[in-house]
Scaffold this active site. Structure first.
Site, short mmCIF file in Angstrom:
data_model
loop_
_atom_site.label_atom_id
_atom_site.label_comp_id
_atom_site.label_asym_id
_atom_site.label_seq_id
_atom_site.Cartn_x
_atom_site.Cartn_y
_atom_site.Cartn_z
N CYS A 119 0.84 -1.21 0.00
CA CYS A 119 0.00 0.00 0.00
C CYS A 119 0.87 1.25 0.00
O CYS A 119 2.06 1.19 0.31
CB CYS A 119 -0.92 0.02 1.22
SG CYS A 119 0.00 0.00 2.77
N CYS A 174 2.52 2.13 3.30
CA CYS A 174 3.70 1.31 3.61
C CYS A 174 4.91 1.88 2.87
O CYS A 174 6.02 1.91 3.41
CB CYS A 174 3.50 -0.14 3.16
SG CYS A 174 1.93 -0.82 3.68
N ASP A 232 3.30 23.51 -34.44
CA ASP A 232 4.38 24.01 -35.30
C ASP A 232 4.06 23.45 -36.69
O ASP A 232 3.52 22.35 -36.80
CB ASP A 232 5.71 23.46 -34.77
CG ASP A 232 6.87 23.80 -35.69
OD1 ASP A 232 6.88 24.91 -36.21
OD2 ASP A 232 7.74 22.94 -35.88
#
Length: 706
Positions: free
Chosen positions: A18, A21, A397
């Protein structure tokens, strides 16, 4: 930073379950004696350590989660743990829970034997949870483990053994789902790592031998047979073939390769035998860079992720305080039943667990970035992924983006007495020193006409935005725009000549003039082919609801407007210098908020940097594009732009759905506490269901096609 701080090592981490953790592991590593700083990348399962630390010290810092650490470049075969080792405790705990339930039906919930079996189920299934939770509680660190530990122990204390055991099992399933979903999301990156072979057939002297990629040097000759994948980047020295570059560029159609062409590691040689001269070491190949940048991208916190992290920081302690209030205040002040209100407080703790909320954003971001990489789009962070979904205007561009960027001379009209070939030779030798894209067209034209380009050029000088000047055979010549010669006030700039220039410009051609400071010697018309996909892309962007498309170019207005009309671009800005493009992007940001600039990443770097999202074309083989842009389209395929915006919008929508759903479920469960309808097992089931739904919803991003 000096000394040890300059030492930087990256390690792969196995075992993260997780985000909290990962944050705790990062904190532990930072506290190691030789470490100055550390950064954990949860999405890519990596830790970057600044300073000195041994693998043993790092594993000790991650002992709370039993993390395994390996150096980044070391190949690790993922060991398949036997089922009983990874899930044995949970299965045994579930069997004991079922046994406890059956005993409860026979002897009653209050019976000692029932309580003992439930207690055994809680201890076996929740040992790891309690271990983390109790340590966190002592340190006053409030995370999911702390909430669950207090809830389960509280349930046992008031005699709700069965509910406590159910919570342990359902939490274990919920954690497993979380781990699985992140692994599934990370798998899209891991699949990239396995694209390129680990060894290649190399010719050294007269012998051919299989060599591991780590031992292949720049300059080695690699032999690639039909049906084989390339192990390294290089240039074709001998042979002709078609190469499938989908792994790197996302292009499904194989590309013809012959002598002098660039080839990439991880691509598939389909037909002929190729001899390739290796140009990059294994860690510098395009595929390695893609993997590295994608993994780095996962560490970049998206705005929604930063919001969730800030929210969770205050949310979890607030849930603890609210639960304590619910458990204590009604019995103390209103004469409520202690057992009943403590139970309600515990139910709030369980439903307050922010699992679904915390995982909702990272699993979406990691899945989307991984999917994009597999489709030839490199997104360099969650923030750019989210911004691409909010775009209102897109600026392009012209040269090399909307057009192919390979201009060709279409018309050459000599004026005056000089020989046409001599004039073309003068133009060619001067333009050999120019960096302008149109210069190469004149050089190619001269080479094609077999004109001598060995004349000596002196005093070459660029005239910014207008052209160049140089001395050839002692005489000063100019090549540039008609505007330059109008400023020079040459004698033979007639109305007839201006009409011819205007006619060419209306056809979308760029007109260049060769002359001296006294007279014009030749008119040169150059045209750049428009990409086949450009018109379709502009239309798709308008269909997607992009409010404005703009073409920015240094080219003259007539040429630019001719191309703009053909493509259906909403606005054309012509005759711009690089700083003008930058100013215009800033203006667009003021007017439209979120603006993308699409360029080739070589020129226009300031405009790419100033846009909300800088998008570079043709990232494969162009280091500049990979470095300057927020998003790189690896193939020279503008069609990927609409896919990128679609994926970004889908990601934003899914993150919003996940956050709304996670918070909505919490709110609904909180309302059920008031009449006392929320049981402990229902609370954890709601949380687990939310985690599962959020995860499956995020994984839908894998289905967005390029």
């Amino acid at each position: 930073m000096t000394g040890n701080a300059e030492q930087k090592n990256v390690y792969r981490v196995q075992g993260f379950s997780c985000t909290s953790c990962a944050a705790r592991f990062e904190k532990n590593v930072k506290n190691l004696p030789g470490v100055k700083d550390a950064r954990v990348n949860f999405g890519a399962s990596k830790v970057t350590v600044y300073g000195e630390a041994t693998i043993e010290e790092l594993e000790k810092a991650g002992a709370f989660e039993n993390l395994k650490i390996t150096p980044e470049n070391e190949r690790v075969e993922a060991r398949k743990e036997p089922f009983w080792k990874t899930h044995g405790k949970a299965v045994l705990s579930a069997i004991l829970l079922l046994a406890g339930y059956l005993l409860g039906q026979r002897f009653g919930e209050e019976h000692t034997l029932t309580a003992i079996v439930y207690a055994a189920s809680i201890l076996i299934g929740g040992y790891g949870l309690f271990n983390k939770g109790m340590k966190n509680l002592i340190r006053l660190q409030f995370d999911m483990n702390t909430l669950m530990t207090v809830a389960v122990l509280g349930a046992a204390a008031i005699g709700e053994w069965g509910e406590g055991a159910t919570v342990v099992i359902l939490f274990a399933i919920s954690e497993g789902l979380e781990r699985y979903s992140m692994e599934k999301a990370r798998q899209s990156i891991r699949s990239l790592m396995d694209i390129a072979p680990k060894e290649a057939l190399i010719r050294r002297g007269n012998e051919e031998l299989m060599v591991h990629v780590d031992d292949i040097q720049v300059g080695d000759m690699m032999i690639v047979k039909p049906g084989q994948k390339l192990a390294m980047d290089g240039v074709v020295i001998k042979g002709t073939s078609t190469v499938n570059q989908a792994a790197v560029t996302g292009e499904s159609v194989p590309v013809a390769k012959t002598v002098g062409d660039e080839v990439f590691a991880g691509t598939l040689n389909e037909e002929g035998l190729l001899e390739v001269k290796v140009t990059k070491r294994v860690e510098d190949t395009t595929i390695s860079k893609i993997i590295h940048l994608v993994e780095e991208a996962q560490a970049e916190r998206a705005p929604s992720q930063a919001f969730v992290d800030r929210f969770a920081k205050y949310y979890t302690p607030a849930i603890m305080i609210l639960a304590l209030g619910i458990a204590v205040v009604p019995p103390l002040l209103l004469g409520g039943n202690w057992g009943e209100w403590i139970y309600r407080g515990l139910a709030l703790l369980v439903v307050g667990c922010p699992c679904a909320l915390v995982i909702s954003t990272p699993v979406s971001i990691v899945t989307a970035i991984g999917n994009a990489a597999r489709n030839g789009v490199l997104i360099k962070g969650g923030i750019h992924l989210e911004e691409a979904g909010r775009l209102s205007a897109v600026a392009f561009d012209k040269t090399g983006t909307l057009t192919k960027g390979v201009p060709a001379v279409t018309d050459f009209i000599p004026l005056g007495e000089k020989d046409p070939k001599e004039l073309l030779g003068i133009a060619g030798v001067i333009e050999k020193g120019s960096q302008h894209p149109l210069a190469s067209a004149i050089v190619r034209k001269a080479e094609k006409e077999n004109v001598d380009l060995s004349l000596e050029v002196e005093e070459f000088q660029a005239i910014t935005g207008k052209g160049v000047k140089a001395k050839v055979k002692g005489e000063l010549y100019y090549i540039g725009s008609p505007k330059l010669f109008a400023e020079l006030n040459v004698s033979n700039l007639s109305q007839e000549m201006m009409n011819k220039i205007e006619e060419w410009q209306k056809q979308g051609k760029t007109v260049m003039v060769l002359g001296t400071n006294k007279e014009i010697l030749a008119l040169i018309a150059v045209a750049d082919e428009v990409r086949d996909s450009s018109q379709d892309v502009i239309q798709k962007l308008h269909d997607l609801g992009i409010k404005k498309t703009i073409m920015l170019t240094g080219d003259n207005r007539a040429t630019a407007e001719a191309i703009g009309r053909r493509l259906g671009v909403a606005e054309v800005k012509a005759e711009l210098l690089p700083e003008d493009k930058l100013d215009y992007i800033k203006k667009l940001r003021n007017d439209y908020g979120s603006v993308a600039m699409v360029g080739d990443g070589i020129n226009d770097a300031p405009a790419l940097a100033a846009a909300t999202v800088g998008i570079a074309m043709g990232g494969a083989g162009t280091d500049t594009a990979l470095e300057t842009a927020d998003i790189a389209l690896m193939a020279d395929d503008l069609g990927k732009l609409s896919y990128t915006i679609k994926l970004s919008r889908k990601t934003l929508a899914i993150i919003k759905q996940n956050l709304s759903f996670s918070l909505g479920i919490k709110l609904l469960a909180l309302l059920l506490i008031v009449p006392g309808w929320l049981t402990l097992w229902l609370a954890i089931l709601a949380d687990m269901g939310a985690t599962l739904i959020v995860t499956l919803n995020s994984l839908r991003l894998l289905r967005v096609k390029g």
